[in-house]
Design an enzyme around this catalytic site. Structure first.
Site, PDB file in Angstrom:
ATOM      1  N   ASN A 102     -46.830 -24.878 -15.468  1.00 42.91           N
ATOM      2  CA  ASN A 102     -47.895 -25.419 -15.309  1.00 42.91           C
ATOM      3  C   ASN A 102     -48.162 -25.841 -16.557  1.00 42.91           C
ATOM      4  O   ASN A 102     -48.859 -26.125 -17.729  1.00 42.91           O
ATOM      5  CB  ASN A 102     -49.401 -23.806 -15.113  1.00 42.91           C
ATOM      6  CG  ASN A 102     -50.502 -24.373 -14.852  1.00 42.91           C
ATOM      7  OD1 ASN A 102     -51.521 -24.045 -15.388  1.00 42.91           O
ATOM      8  ND2 ASN A 102     -50.927 -25.894 -15.091  1.00 42.91           N
ATOM      9  N   GLU A 496     -62.911 -38.439  -2.050  1.00 45.70           N
ATOM     10  CA  GLU A 496     -62.340 -36.803  -2.703  1.00 45.70           C
ATOM     11  C   GLU A 496     -61.779 -36.805  -0.956  1.00 45.70           C
ATOM     12  O   GLU A 496     -59.936 -36.351  -0.913  1.00 45.70           O
ATOM     13  CB  GLU A 496     -62.834 -35.724  -3.320  1.00 45.70           C
ATOM     14  CG  GLU A 496     -63.474 -35.660  -4.307  1.00 45.70           C
ATOM     15  CD  GLU A 496     -63.913 -34.463  -4.578  1.00 45.70           C
ATOM     16  OE1 GLU A 496     -63.390 -33.922  -5.819  1.00 45.70           O
ATOM     17  OE2 GLU A 496     -64.844 -34.208  -4.179  1.00 45.70           O
TER      18      GLU A 496
END
Ligand code: G6P
Length: 616
Positions: A102, A496
């Protein structure tokens, strides 16, 4: 961005990894994969698939595993398109080690070229593969096939910010985990241990966790966890802490979406915050401020609010309240601009970092910049033990509980409530608010949770409104004063999750551009509760109507002006302006939610977004 999970213990690793990935899917959903060590086959079983976790789940069903150790990943693509080949876990050339990652490896290109010169073949376009190949090459050189030693040698050559979990075929009794500015927690079980990007993935199994610090390299076996710091070059002790969240908070509990569930949790969140922060003597209390910090706050001459996304909108409201109630100048900036803006800071400045996750890369960098320049830093954070919470001089937790929906709702409300309390607290500390005034503010504040419930109960009314406008592609949001940030937040929510274009504007700026957009097809959401600028909002609304625009108004109960002129009207209970953003945002959350559902959007996992932005 990207979710990491790791398991080692006595259970079948596959369901543990799959369940963990389900909890982490909000961190990215471009592809997913797992690598387990199968004891019978004495080999890795690697399954990965492009797209959401459902695709991986289907594929995993075809395999028969006998595995008690494994790593898994859900990806938000940075380097390399979303595809099966770019999905994690990645393996080294010898296929003896597997890695999930990540973050970003910044010098991947240089490292890749060096490795290619050494005849190492790459199969993916990811920076991750560079990491695993680099460690893999080192691994080949260690006499005992020692993954810890290999990682210890190789990782310092990697630049950037990232977290890794690694597994080797030769020593499947050990998992290796590493963290640098990206979150990674170790879950402590009995006869089993876990690695995850955040605690929600661990809640079904344990609430005892160890938060790794930067440059920690952890060696995780079934029985224990040892941590070596690459910073101090020594073994270090990291004490476990108990997490107070529970698994039901991280489940939908019958709601179709996390976002809707989290919206309905808002009154409870507010009640909880007020209960925690207001003493019997009607004073404000922040349990986590270190000794001496209030003294430092008395000396402050300027405040900065620094944050990203929705948290930035909370910062804008907080900043108005700080200026109003403390008379200290307060500037608000998005973290990415602050960190690169060479801010002029000194010991007399207070930098407030607002963040739900406590891991946002730009906000973390802003915090480090502020600390390096000597400012006092205060983090307003939801996730207990997160990096920003730990690194700031002081922290105030917002106690919203786990928020899973990518579009922030209850965490925003919790940030608003906490920042308002902070403003009142600072006002009192600096003698700009009298005890009697504070008491009145607290009295009004205590009404807000019930008023919030009331607004939520009437939320269904917004369905009709959403039905009228859901196919429009452009929305304009206008507000003033404390509700200018509400206009920004309402527009952000809508874009969004519904992918319609929505723009938030200060209503006074309408004549400087947005008015050109207005015609009979343009919905304009006007946030116009009782406030000192109410009349100005009414004038703006008249101007919109004069140009045939559609007015969707949010006003205070009993407002007859709005009843006459608005095409659609939503009333909030009466309150003073400073508290109104907590109530006015709720109808806007509903509007965004309904428009998204009617458009068939994936509300909780909107395209291209991730909940926790841990890369720049
Ligand atoms: C992402 C999330 C937003 C959030 C922002 C900042 O964009 O989708 O909901 O407001 O990051 O995140 P933070 O965790 O720092 O509040």
């Amino acid at each position: 961005m990207c979710g990491i999970i790791g398991y080692i213990g006595y259970r079948n690793a596959v369901p543990v990894l799959m369940q963990g990935l389900e909890q982490l899917e909000y961190r990215g959903y471009d592809s997913a994969g797992i690598a387990c060590y199968d004891h019978k086959k004495a080999d890795f079983i690697l399954v990965k698939e492009k797209g959401k976790l459902a695709a991986l789940r289907e594929k995993v069903g075809d395999f028969c595993f006998d595995a008690h150790v494994g790593i898994g990943h859900t990806r938000w693509a940075t380097h390399g398109e979303p595809s099966r080949v770019n999905a994690h876990p990645h393996t080294d050339a010898s296929e003896r080690i597997a890695l999930v990652h990540n973050g970003i490896i910044e010098n991947y290109d240089t490292l890749k070229k060096e490795l290619q010169r050494k005849k190492i073949r790459f199969v993916s376009q990811t920076d991750t593969e560079v990491g695993v190949q680099l460690i893999g090459r080192q691994y080949g050189k260690t006499p005992q096939k020692d993954l810890f030693e290999a990682a210890k040698e190789a990782i310092p050559k990697i630049h950037g910010y990232f977290a890794f979990a690694l597994l080797s075929k030769d020593h499947p009794e050990t998992l290796i985990a590493y963290k640098r500015s990206n979150p990674l927690v170790i879950g402590i079980g009995q006869g089993e241990n876990f690695v995850a990007s955040d605690v929600t993935a661990l809640l079904p199994y344990t609430r005892q966790v160890v938060y790794l610090e930067d440059d920690d390299l952890a060696v995780v076996t079934r029985k224990d966890v040892r941590v070596f710091s690459l910073k101090s070059h020594s073994w270090v002790r990291r004490s476990p802490v108990t997490v107070h969240w529970n698994i039901s908070q991280a489940r939908k509990q019958g709601y179709p979406h996390f976002m809707l569930k989290e919206m309905h949790e808002q009154p409870e969140v507010l009640k909880n915050i007020l209960k925690k922060r207001i003493t019997k003597k009607e004073d404000i209390f922040f349990d986590t401020l270190p000794r001496g910090f209030p003294g430092r706050l008395k000396q402050i001459e300027q405040v900065y609010m620094v944050s990203c996304g929705t948290a930035h909108h909370a910062g804008l409201v907080g900043s108005l309240a700080i200026e109003q109630y403390t008379r200290l100048p307060c500037r608000t900036q998005v973290s990415s601009e602050f960190r690169y803006g060479n801010p002029i800071l000194s010991r007399k400045d207070l930098v407030v970092l607002i963040t739900q996750s406590g891991e946002t890369a730009d906000t973390l960098a802003a915090l480090r910049e502020a600390k390096a320049k000597g400012a006092a830093t205060l983090a307003v954070v939801n996730v207990v033990g997160s990096t920003i919470a730990r690194e700031a001089d002081a922290v105030i937790y917002t106690h919203a509980g786990p928020e899973i929906g990518v579009a922030s709702t209850k965490a925003y409300i919790a940030q608003l409530a906490t920042l308002l309390l902070l403003a009142f607290y600072l006002g009192k500390l600096r003698k700009k608010i009298q005890t009697s005034q504070l008491k009145r503010l607290i009295k009004d504040f205590k009404k807000i949770p019930d008023q919030c419930s009331k607004v939520l109960k009437e939320g269904k009314r917004f369905e009709a409104c959403a039905k009228k406008y859901f196919s429009r592609r452009n929305f304009l949001y206008l507000g003033r004063g404390y509700n200018y940030p509400t206009a920004l937040e309402g527009a952000l929510k809508l874009k969004e999750i519904s992918y319609a274009h929505a723009h938030g504007y200060a209503a006074g700026e309408m004549k400087h551009g947005p008015i050109a957009l207005i015609d009979h097809e343009q919905p304009v959401i006007c946030i116009a509760p009782d406030s000192p600028t109410y009349d100005k909002m009414i004038s703006n609304i008249q101007e919109i109507k004069a140009r045939d625009g559609i007015v969707v108004a949010i006003g205070s109960q009993g407002d007859q002006n709005l009843e006459k002129i608005a095409d659609d009207l939503f009333m909030i209970p009466k309150t003073i302006e400073v508290f109104s953003p907590i109530l006015t945002v709720i109808p806007l959350q509903f509007l965004a939610y309904r428009v998204a559902v009617l458009n068939g959007r994936d509300v909780d996992q909107p395209r291209n977004l991730a909940k926790s932005v841990t890369v720049e």
